[in-house]
Design an enzyme around this catalytic site. Sequence first.
Site, mmCIF file in Angstrom:
data_model
loop_
_atom_site.group_PDB
_atom_site.id
_atom_site.type_symbol
_atom_site.label_atom_id
_atom_site.label_comp_id
_atom_site.label_asym_id
_atom_site.label_seq_id
_atom_site.Cartn_x
_atom_site.Cartn_y
_atom_site.Cartn_z
ATOM 1 N N TYR A 202 0.774 -1.293 0.080
ATOM 2 C CA TYR A 202 0.009 -0.014 -0.041
ATOM 3 C C TYR A 202 0.868 1.176 -0.050
ATOM 4 O O TYR A 202 2.044 1.312 0.255
ATOM 5 C CB TYR A 202 -0.931 -0.015 1.068
ATOM 6 C CG TYR A 202 -0.349 0.358 2.664
ATOM 7 C CD1 TYR A 202 0.474 -0.536 3.133
ATOM 8 C CD2 TYR A 202 -0.632 1.725 3.235
ATOM 9 C CE1 TYR A 202 1.146 -0.128 4.415
ATOM 10 C CE2 TYR A 202 -0.128 1.936 4.541
ATOM 11 C CZ TYR A 202 0.715 1.058 5.126
ATOM 12 O OH TYR A 202 1.238 1.359 6.159
ATOM 13 N N ARG B 226 8.362 4.162 -4.543
ATOM 14 C CA ARG B 226 8.236 3.407 -3.373
ATOM 15 C C ARG B 226 7.220 2.298 -3.619
ATOM 16 O O ARG B 226 7.555 0.989 -3.287
ATOM 17 C CB ARG B 226 8.048 3.999 -2.166
ATOM 18 C CG ARG B 226 8.082 3.201 -0.858
ATOM 19 C CD ARG B 226 8.146 4.073 0.444
ATOM 20 N NE ARG B 226 6.723 4.515 0.538
ATOM 21 C CZ ARG B 226 6.639 5.269 1.709
ATOM 22 N NH1 ARG B 226 7.330 5.778 2.436
ATOM 23 N NH2 ARG B 226 5.172 5.844 1.693
ATOM 24 N N ARG C 146 -6.722 -21.074 -1.778
ATOM 25 C CA ARG C 146 -5.578 -20.942 -0.923
ATOM 26 C C ARG C 146 -4.494 -21.768 -0.947
ATOM 27 O O ARG C 146 -4.441 -23.073 -0.872
ATOM 28 C CB ARG C 146 -6.222 -21.004 0.652
ATOM 29 C CG ARG C 146 -5.070 -20.770 1.805
ATOM 30 C CD ARG C 146 -6.115 -20.753 3.151
ATOM 31 N NE ARG C 146 -4.992 -20.354 4.126
ATOM 32 C CZ ARG C 146 -3.976 -20.987 4.756
ATOM 33 N NH1 ARG C 146 -3.863 -22.310 4.326
ATOM 34 N NH2 ARG C 146 -2.938 -20.571 5.616
ATOM 35 N N HIS D 191 -0.047 -21.327 -0.109
ATOM 36 C CA HIS D 191 0.964 -20.129 0.300
ATOM 37 C C HIS D 191 1.872 -19.388 -1.181
ATOM 38 O O HIS D 191 1.734 -18.138 -1.066
ATOM 39 C CB HIS D 191 1.698 -20.465 1.464
ATOM 40 C CG HIS D 191 1.124 -20.786 2.642
ATOM 41 N ND1 HIS D 191 0.415 -21.745 2.747
ATOM 42 C CD2 HIS D 191 1.637 -20.096 3.739
ATOM 43 C CE1 HIS D 191 -0.271 -21.713 4.193
ATOM 44 N NE2 HIS D 191 0.719 -20.743 4.629
ATOM 45 N N LYS E 69 6.416 -1.795 1.689
ATOM 46 C CA LYS E 69 5.306 -1.219 2.329
ATOM 47 C C LYS E 69 4.013 -2.184 2.270
ATOM 48 O O LYS E 69 3.053 -2.159 1.465
ATOM 49 C CB LYS E 69 4.865 0.024 1.954
ATOM 50 C CG LYS E 69 4.084 1.012 2.871
ATOM 51 C CD LYS E 69 4.164 2.540 2.616
ATOM 52 C CE LYS E 69 3.168 3.436 3.313
ATOM 53 N NZ LYS E 69 3.061 3.212 4.734
ATOM 54 N N GLU F 37 12.650 2.577 13.736
ATOM 55 C CA GLU F 37 11.623 3.357 13.417
ATOM 56 C C GLU F 37 10.445 3.497 14.207
ATOM 57 O O GLU F 37 10.688 2.892 15.240
ATOM 58 C CB GLU F 37 11.109 3.346 11.932
ATOM 59 C CG GLU F 37 10.645 2.139 11.686
ATOM 60 C CD GLU F 37 10.114 1.916 10.167
ATOM 61 O OE1 GLU F 37 9.717 2.737 9.266
ATOM 62 O OE2 GLU F 37 9.978 0.790 9.645
ATOM 63 N N LEU G 275 11.102 1.621 6.889
ATOM 64 C CA LEU G 275 10.309 2.238 5.513
ATOM 65 C C LEU G 275 11.216 3.465 4.944
ATOM 66 O O LEU G 275 11.344 4.117 5.782
ATOM 67 C CB LEU G 275 8.961 2.234 6.015
ATOM 68 C CG LEU G 275 8.097 2.787 4.497
ATOM 69 C CD1 LEU G 275 7.743 1.516 3.886
ATOM 70 C CD2 LEU G 275 7.093 3.525 5.180
HETATM 71 N N1 PDD Z 1 2.963 5.051 7.417
HETATM 72 N N2 PDD Z 1 7.342 3.906 8.848
HETATM 73 C C1 PDD Z 1 6.265 3.227 8.938
HETATM 74 C C2 PDD Z 1 6.432 1.865 9.543
HETATM 75 C C3 PDD Z 1 5.172 3.950 8.176
HETATM 76 O O1 PDD Z 1 4.005 3.238 8.510
HETATM 77 C C4 PDD Z 1 5.308 5.075 7.694
HETATM 78 C C5 PDD Z 1 3.921 5.836 7.420
HETATM 79 C C6 PDD Z 1 6.392 5.854 7.788
HETATM 80 C C7 PDD Z 1 6.475 7.222 7.482
HETATM 81 O O2 PDD Z 1 6.305 7.374 6.029
HETATM 82 P P1 PDD Z 1 5.887 8.363 4.865
HETATM 83 O O3 PDD Z 1 6.899 9.759 5.438
HETATM 84 O O4 PDD Z 1 6.222 8.043 3.667
HETATM 85 O O5 PDD Z 1 4.571 8.384 5.367
HETATM 86 C C8 PDD Z 1 7.665 5.263 8.315
HETATM 87 C C9 PDD Z 1 1.596 5.558 6.788
HETATM 88 C C10 PDD Z 1 1.376 7.294 6.892
HETATM 89 C C11 PDD Z 1 0.366 4.877 7.200
HETATM 90 O O6 PDD Z 1 0.546 3.930 7.327
HETATM 91 O O7 PDD Z 1 -0.681 5.183 7.354
#
Ligand code: PDD
Length: 289
Positions: free
Chosen positions: A35, A54, A102, A104, A149, A181, A205
């Site tokens: 996503y 990304r 289903r 994997h 992501k 993070e 991320l």
């Molecule tokens: N999440 N790290 C993680 C684990 C995140 O889920 C996010 C953002 C970030 C920051 O990335 P960016 O600056 O590109 O938004 C870092 C989004 C906002 C969410 O899951 O809603």
Amino acid sequence: MNNIRQVYLNGAFLPPAQAQVSAFDRGFVFGDGVYEVIPVFGGRLFRLPQHLARLGNSLREIRMTNPLPAAEWQRVFERLVEIQGGGELSIYLQVTRGVAPRDHAFPPNLAPTVFAYAAPLKYPPAEEVERGIAAITAPDIRWLRCDIKAIALLPNAMLRSQALDQGAAEAILLRDGFMTEGAASNIFVVRGGRLLTPPKGPLILPGVTRDLVLELARAHGVPCAEEAVSEAVLRAADEVWMTSSTKEILPITRLDGKPVGDGRPGPLHARLLALYKDYKRDFCAGKVD
Ligand code: PDD
């Protein structure tokens, strides 16, 4: 979902209640998808090429073909923005591998499920920006490919909820004695006037907001480095911030119940937030991309 007028699903724009996906979708069964969240400021898509890059990387890493070319993604998002009436929004988009019995292993040649919508952007309340928020530290219980992501966010949801249970707003994650993070954000620390954030790699991320903060810091002569941040450096930091597309640059002024620095947002936060706001103003005015 009341404030979402229409969503995009597999080529069609529909009212949210009519957007239906098979219960055999691998996104539902396995969390097999990726996503993005893209902010919209003044009706314009903020840092779209970076978000699409990304997304392309996340898809490649899970061996999926990008279902739409960049121009088509942009057309979909712009239509969603228009439907929603412009202004300050966030686009959510997800691509899952599609519907299959289903099993994997990735089945070949599935039609992906492509879903997106624009929703009003909920900024953090002004007092959170002015006074800062509380965070906890927690072991990073996630997998070793946090650069993807992925829609499978159960550990992140558990960690954020753990923070909320303890009266905090974010969890700062620690792995092998180093900070990675936040549960849904990147983390910066200030130490001796220098801005530090962990380098990119499989354990974090690559945040689009993170990159913009570094870009602004470098352009304006703020000392900064992408460098491993130990737990000790985190705990001794003068300032700690979290960054994300929806929270922007938020100061963290309490960590595990103790004040960060003097317990108030610091001068470097004020500096970078001002630079970020100027950049956003120029973006809304069409002066920068
Ligand atoms: N999440 N790290 C993680 C684990 C995140 O889920 C996010 C953002 C970030 C920051 O990335 P960016 O600056 O590109 O938004 C870092 C989004 C906002 C969410 O899951 O809603």
